[in-house]
Scaffold this active site. Structure first.
Site, PDB file in Angstrom:
ATOM      1  CG  ASP A 196      15.987  20.103 -31.624  1.00 17.86           C
ATOM      2  OD1 ASP A 196      15.749  21.213 -31.814  1.00 17.86           O
ATOM      3  OD2 ASP A 196      15.343  20.326 -30.230  1.00 17.86           O
ATOM      4  CD  GLU A 209      19.197  28.082 -28.877  1.00 15.17           C
ATOM      5  OE1 GLU A 209      18.657  28.006 -26.965  1.00 15.17           O
ATOM      6  OE2 GLU A 209      17.742  27.446 -29.753  1.00 15.17           O
TER       7      GLU A 209
END
Length: 519
Positions: free
Chosen positions: A23, A183
């Protein structure tokens, strides 16, 4: 218009941050790029790196390094800190993220990215993966994921950046491409247009990055019909690409950082999700990275990088190989499972040694355990430690461990059982533990070693550093995130030193003279 590129070519290796660094989020501030990653149940949280050329990265700290910022006491593995986003505006750095079982969405600020960072400023809306956008008119927007699975979407609202107070009601601004788990949304303004970019498809084989654009910050966003980044239809050594962030360098060239996984031939990787880098090509106002073309590779060729002379030449400063003699303060690459208990870990109690005291909880428990380690960054590696430990009470143990989570870990060391001190090796697979070696010892000092290959971990020990006793081995697959049973795993393997009293606090110190990571 993209600037004209030079004719020379430059090679660099992906991933730029090998090992469990998922991420990624990136920002450019003056002469450096800065990058952060998710940290989940590990403390301190949110490692932060800097680079001048996007290839060579130096970890300069961890954003969340105080319990007042991050309390992970009762959080299970793969809970904790999800998907940070890093932004820079008018001399201040902002890191916004989610503490999924704690205080929810919040951000912290700093004028020096190495810290100290502020106490958390909480924000009211959003599920996970919040991001910040500073518009030209001074307005500040939060964009965040909301909902679950196929109902997942992005919401957006304006905040007072000084307080975190919402200045508008949240609006649904992005539904993704119809796939599950929209997301990691980010809002950008590039050449007068607003771009909404997010991941879709879940963080596995169907993972992809999608984008839309509008002339207004709240849209509606015209979605580009294809993913701008994915390998979902390719037989390729890098899979699961997505969760990207964009950055412009001082040449006017654009780049993307994103997560990916290097799968073995058998379809797993103990290293977990890693950080990759690729150039962004603009075509008719749309950014493109790699839509099933295979241009994101392990060996990348580009025409130029932001800097011709890297700040940290010849090697990745983020690589943790080498020997740690515990002669000085521990570097920022060392991490604990949850917040460490006071007095459980010291490098000053006996100078030149790392001293650990076991807590009541052990490696299979959710609680405050005594474990300090580093991410595994290579499939082929060996990890060796010199330990002095003579347990005095039944249940006391200490040693060397390769850890995925509570359900998957291998360790070897010394423990006291029925009044005898025993060298032992234990394998925990899918939540079930078994002792695979046990032999009595009178040694005061032992060298412990775990050797990693693509398929297995080999455990051995030695009293003299020359003659080694094999005490067991375990399949690498069992440590991989793909082999979870009870709960999805978002992390990768971490190798560490640990101690436990197995039900009571240990009064016997385990002292480690050195730890060595060799590839």
């Amino acid at each position: 218009m993209m600037p004209q590129l030079q004719s020379q070519t430059i090679h660099y290796a992906n991933p730029i941050l090998p090992g469990f660094y998922p991420d990624p989020s990136i920002v450019k501030a003056e002469d450096y790029f800065y990058l952060v990653c998710s940290s989940f149940e590990y403390f301190p949280g949110v490692p932060i790196f800097r680079s001048r050329d996007l290839i060579h990265w130096e970890q300069i700290g961890n954003v969340l390094d105080r319990m007042s910022q991050l309390d992970l006491t009762d959080q299970k593995s793969s809970d904790g800190i999800y998907a940070p986003a890093l932004r820079y505006y008018q001399g201040t750095f902002y890191m916004i993220t989610t503490d999924v079982r704690g205080i929810g969405n919040f951000y912290v600020t700093a004028t020096n990215p190495a810290g100290p960072w502020s106490e958390p400023i909480r924000i009211p809306y959003g599920g996970i993966d919040p991001s910040l956008f500073f518009d030209d008119d001074g307005k500040v927007y939060v964009t965040a994921q909301q909902g679950a699975d196929y109902n997942s979407h992005a919401i957006q609202y304006e905040i007072d950046i000084a307080t975190g107070e919402a200045l508008s009601e949240p609006q649904v601004v992005w539904h993704g491409d119809g796939g599950p788990w929209t997301e990691g949304p980010h809002l950008y303004k590039i050449n007068g247009m607003y771009y909404m970019m997010s991941a879709s498809g879940g963080t596995a084989k169907e993972h992809r990055e999608i984008i839309g654009r509008s002339d207004k910050p709240y849209g509606p966003f015209e979605r580009y019909p294809e993913p701008i980044l994915t390998h979902r239809n390719l037989d390729h050594p890098i899979q699961y690409l997505g969760h990207a962030d964009l950055v412009e360098d001082h040449h006017g060239d654009w780049w993307a950082v994103f997560l990916g996984v290097r799968l073995t031939e058998e379809g797993y990787s103990v290293l977990g999700r890693e950080t990759f880098l690729a150039p962004v090509i603009w075509n008719e106002g749309w950014p493109h990275i790699d839509n099933n073309e295979g241009t994101v590779s392990l060996d990348m060729v580009v025409q130029r990088l932001p800097m011709t002379v890297p700040a940290i030449p010849e090697s990745h400063a983020s690589i943790v190989e080498g020997r740690e003699d515990f002669d000085a303060e521990l570097g920022p690459q060392w991490l604990f499972v949850r917040n460490p208990s006071e007095g459980a870990c010291s490098i000053t109690e006996k100078p030149g040694f790392l001293t650990l005291y076991g807590q009541e909880s052990g490696l299979s428990d959710v609680g405050q355990i005594t474990f300090i380690g580093r991410r595994q960054q290579h499939l082929q590696a060996s990890f060796t430690a010199s330990m002095s430990f003579v347990p005095a009470a039944d249940g006391e143990e200490a040693g060397l461990c390769i850890r995925r989570d509570e359900d998957a870990h291998y360790e070897l060391g010394v423990r006291r059982s029925e009044g005898r001190n025993m060298i032992f090796a234990r394998l925990t697979v899918r939540g079930e533990s078994r002792i695979v070696h046990e032999s009595e010892t009178e040694a005061d000092v032992l060298r412990l070693r775990i050797e990693s290959t693509e398929k297995e971990y080999k455990l051995s020990c030695s009293a003299d550093g020359e003659n080694w006793l094999s005490v067991g081995s375990g399949a690498a697959r069992a440590i991989s995130p793909e082999d979870f049973v009870h709960k999805m795993c978002f992390t990768g393997a971490v190798v560490g030193l640990y101690a436990t009293g197995n039900g009571q606090a240990s009064r016997t110190p385990a002292r480690f003279d050195w730890f060595e990571y060799v590839i």
